[in-house]
Design a protein around this motif. Structure first.
Motif, PDB file in Angstrom:
ATOM      1  N   PRO A  19      39.871  64.386  53.371  1.00  0.00           N
ATOM      2  CA  PRO A  19      39.586  65.648  52.678  1.00  0.00           C
ATOM      3  C   PRO A  19      40.868  66.231  52.085  1.00  0.00           C
ATOM      4  O   PRO A  19      41.945  66.158  52.689  1.00  0.00           O
ATOM      5  N   GLY A  20      40.744  66.826  50.904  1.00  0.00           N
ATOM      6  CA  GLY A  20      41.898  67.469  50.270  1.00  0.00           C
ATOM      7  C   GLY A  20      42.633  66.588  49.287  1.00  0.00           C
ATOM      8  O   GLY A  20      43.457  67.083  48.503  1.00  0.00           O
ATOM      9  N   VAL A  21      42.387  65.279  49.286  1.00  0.00           N
ATOM     10  CA  VAL A  21      43.045  64.375  48.337  1.00  0.00           C
ATOM     11  C   VAL A  21      42.318  64.465  47.005  1.00  0.00           C
ATOM     12  O   VAL A  21      41.111  64.203  46.916  1.00  0.00           O
ATOM     13  N   ILE A  22      43.042  64.845  45.947  1.00  0.00           N
ATOM     14  CA  ILE A  22      42.403  64.969  44.630  1.00  0.00           C
ATOM     15  C   ILE A  22      42.778  63.818  43.702  1.00  0.00           C
ATOM     16  O   ILE A  22      42.030  63.484  42.787  1.00  0.00           O
ATOM     17  N   ARG A  23      43.950  63.219  43.931  1.00  0.00           N
ATOM     18  CA  ARG A  23      44.371  62.079  43.120  1.00  0.00           C
ATOM     19  C   ARG A  23      45.186  61.134  43.988  1.00  0.00           C
ATOM     20  O   ARG A  23      45.834  61.560  44.952  1.00  0.00           O
ATOM     21  N   ALA A  24      45.199  59.860  43.601  1.00  0.00           N
ATOM     22  CA  ALA A  24      46.021  58.874  44.301  1.00  0.00           C
ATOM     23  C   ALA A  24      46.280  57.702  43.363  1.00  0.00           C
ATOM     24  O   ALA A  24      45.436  57.384  42.513  1.00  0.00           O
ATOM     25  N   THR A  25      47.423  57.095  43.516  1.00  0.00           N
ATOM     26  CA  THR A  25      47.745  55.921  42.703  1.00  0.00           C
ATOM     27  C   THR A  25      48.596  54.969  43.534  1.00  0.00           C
ATOM     28  O   THR A  25      49.509  55.403  44.249  1.00  0.00           O
ATOM     29  N   PRO A  26      48.299  53.674  43.473  1.00  0.00           N
ATOM     30  CA  PRO A  26      49.139  52.707  44.174  1.00  0.00           C
ATOM     31  C   PRO A  26      50.397  52.401  43.367  1.00  0.00           C
ATOM     32  O   PRO A  26      50.502  52.769  42.189  1.00  0.00           O
TER      33      PRO A  26
ATOM     34  N   GLN B  26      53.448  67.823  41.937  1.00  0.00           N
ATOM     35  CA  GLN B  26      53.280  68.921  42.875  1.00  0.00           C
ATOM     36  C   GLN B  26      52.340  68.524  44.018  1.00  0.00           C
ATOM     37  O   GLN B  26      51.349  67.834  43.807  1.00  0.00           O
ATOM     38  N   ASN B  27      52.685  68.980  45.231  1.00  0.00           N
ATOM     39  CA  ASN B  27      51.850  68.754  46.417  1.00  0.00           C
ATOM     40  C   ASN B  27      51.562  67.263  46.631  1.00  0.00           C
ATOM     41  O   ASN B  27      50.414  66.856  46.842  1.00  0.00           O
ATOM     42  N   THR B  28      52.599  66.456  46.555  1.00  0.00           N
ATOM     43  CA  THR B  28      52.412  65.009  46.664  1.00  0.00           C
ATOM     44  C   THR B  28      52.895  64.475  48.004  1.00  0.00           C
ATOM     45  O   THR B  28      53.791  65.044  48.637  1.00  0.00           O
ATOM     46  N   ILE B  29      52.287  63.379  48.394  1.00  0.00           N
ATOM     47  CA  ILE B  29      52.641  62.667  49.623  1.00  0.00           C
ATOM     48  C   ILE B  29      52.888  61.208  49.251  1.00  0.00           C
ATOM     49  O   ILE B  29      52.119  60.619  48.484  1.00  0.00           O
TER      50      ILE B  29
ATOM     51  N   ILE C  60      51.807  54.121  48.091  1.00  0.00           N
ATOM     52  CA  ILE C  60      50.671  54.852  47.529  1.00  0.00           C
ATOM     53  C   ILE C  60      51.091  56.313  47.415  1.00  0.00           C
ATOM     54  O   ILE C  60      51.565  56.911  48.389  1.00  0.00           O
ATOM     55  N   THR C  61      50.959  56.870  46.230  1.00  0.00           N
ATOM     56  CA  THR C  61      51.271  58.291  46.019  1.00  0.00           C
ATOM     57  C   THR C  61      49.978  59.078  46.013  1.00  0.00           C
ATOM     58  O   THR C  61      49.036  58.735  45.291  1.00  0.00           O
ATOM     59  N   VAL C  62      49.944  60.128  46.824  1.00  0.00           N
ATOM     60  CA  VAL C  62      48.727  60.939  46.994  1.00  0.00           C
ATOM     61  C   VAL C  62      49.027  62.367  46.572  1.00  0.00           C
ATOM     62  O   VAL C  62      50.063  62.936  46.945  1.00  0.00           O
TER      63      VAL C  62
END
Length: 405
Positions: A96-103, A58-61, A225-227
């Protein structure tokens, strides 16, 4: 004449030649069934695409690296190594607003355990990967931030890989060799099933991205990279901030194109479902042609019926039937053919959709809208194509009709 009497006369006329009536209805039956089945296949495909994209999280970039271009041939996004670990760390720390990220580091590799081995996709990922993808654990757990930092040789297996290597035994605590490097299994993922592209999502091994860069790819760049963003309202702003940050970090001039690609989950879903929607409309339109052919068949048979029953029409007019009574009788016959065929076609369409789902494994969804549309269209065809023969019958001269042989 009462409508009930007209109805009974029309049904009696249709029963006189059941074979012809059945064959005339067959065109409508096949047309309605084809429309329902084709739309069900298209709608099911669209729903499956949406569900698969929702599995991204959810809410991913998605931030993809650049595309290669050699000899006039341009590769896809992710084919050029333009995203680095420094970019990844900057996105996590500065936006700001990024809570998780994974390469995303991917490599096809041979994975062995005992005397078993499989070729599968080995994905280098961060500790946030399973949470972003909402992917639970059947056994064990996730690797930690310390595992990422120390380039630990730990792995998480998908269900398909675990079954191929260990059968029904638990893989947690076991050792697998990835390109002859031993990794300890710390977790087993719950099954995810097929992706929207038809690939098995469970045929995967996850390792810390730092370990993948050192031991598998030998590079220092990411494919993507998934954010994950705090809320849906912040997605657009975070996308703009990521674009500005990466353009600054990559020293891209104002007039130059980006060497990366930023897409939100919603954009990906809209693009994918738009294609599926187009296919649904195309399939429905092709099937609708058979309905049109069925309507022409009704018109043809009704014209033949008017010719065959010219003397009967003359007798009825001679004993007091009006032109409107004759018009209504033949119109009722045409509507009975089309509506009866439509009802049978709805049942056949449901059956075909279920058969396709059971035998081919395709996702099908029969919507009430498609059923209503097909039925109303079949009824409209009966009225439209039955009107001309009915009007022709109503316009016959009684004297000439009685003389007809």
């Amino acid at each position: 004449m009462k409508f009930s009497a007209t109805w009974m006369i029309a049904l009696r006329a249709l029963r006189r030649n059941l074979m012809r009536t059945g064959l005339t209805m067959l065109g409508i039956i096949i047309g309605v069934a084809a429309v329902i089945a084709m739309v069900a296949i298209g709608t099911g495909a669209r729903e499956q695409v949406a569900a698969s994209i929702a599995q991204i999280g959810q809410n991913t970039i998605l931030v993809m690296s650049g595309a290669t271009s050699r000899g006039g041939v341009r590769g896809g996004w992710g084919s050029a190594p333009t995203l680095t670990r420094q970019d990844y760390e900057a996105i996590r720390e500065e936006i700001p607003g990024v809570i998780r990220a994974t390469p995303d580091v991917r490599k096809g590799a041979q994975v062995m355990a005992g005397n078993q081995n499989v070729n599968t996709s080995v994905n280098g990922a961060g500790e946030d990967f399973v949470e972003i993808r909402a992917w639970g654990f059947a056994e064990g757990g996730n690797f930690s931030a310390l595992d990422i930092k120390t380039k630990a040789k730990v792995a998480i297996l998908g269900q398909t890989v675990a079954t191929n290597l260990f059968g029904d035994a638990s893989p947690v605590g076991q050792v697998v060799r990835i390109q002859n490097v031993p990794y300890q299994v710390v977790g087993l993922l719950k099954p995810k099933g097929m992706s929207m592209m038809g690939s098995d999502q469970d045929d995967v091994v996850l390792v810390p991205w730092t370990s993948a860069l050192v031991r598998l790819t030998g590079t220092d760049s990411f494919r993507a990279i998934t954010v994950q963003v705090e809320s849906a309202e912040m997605v657009e702003q975070v996308m703009a901030d990521i674009t500005a940050l990466l353009r600054q970090r990559h020293k891209i001039r104002d007039e130059a194109d980006d060497d990366f690609h930023v897409r939100s989950q919603q954009e990906i879903m809209e693009m994918a479902t738009a294609t599926a929607k187009t296919m649904t409309i195309l399939l429905g339109a092709i099937a609708g042609v058979s309905l049109l052919v069925g309507g022409i068949g009704i018109m043809n048979i009704m014209l033949v019926s008017v010719t065959e029953r010219t003397r009967e029409i003359g007798v009825r007019m001679a004993v007091g039937a009006r032109g409107s009574d004759i018009l209504l009788q033949f119109l009722v016959e045409a509507v009975v053919l089309s509506v009866g065929g439509g009802l049978l076609g709805i049942g056949l369409g449901f059956g075909v959709a279920q058969l396709v789902s059971a035998e081919l494994g395709w996702n099908t969804l029969v919507s009430p809208q498609s059923v209503a549309l097909a039925f109303l269209f079949s009824a409209a065809i009966g009225i439209f194509f039955g009107f001309y023969p009915a009007r022709k019958a109503a316009g016959l001269d009684p004297i000439e009709a009685l003389r007809y042989e």
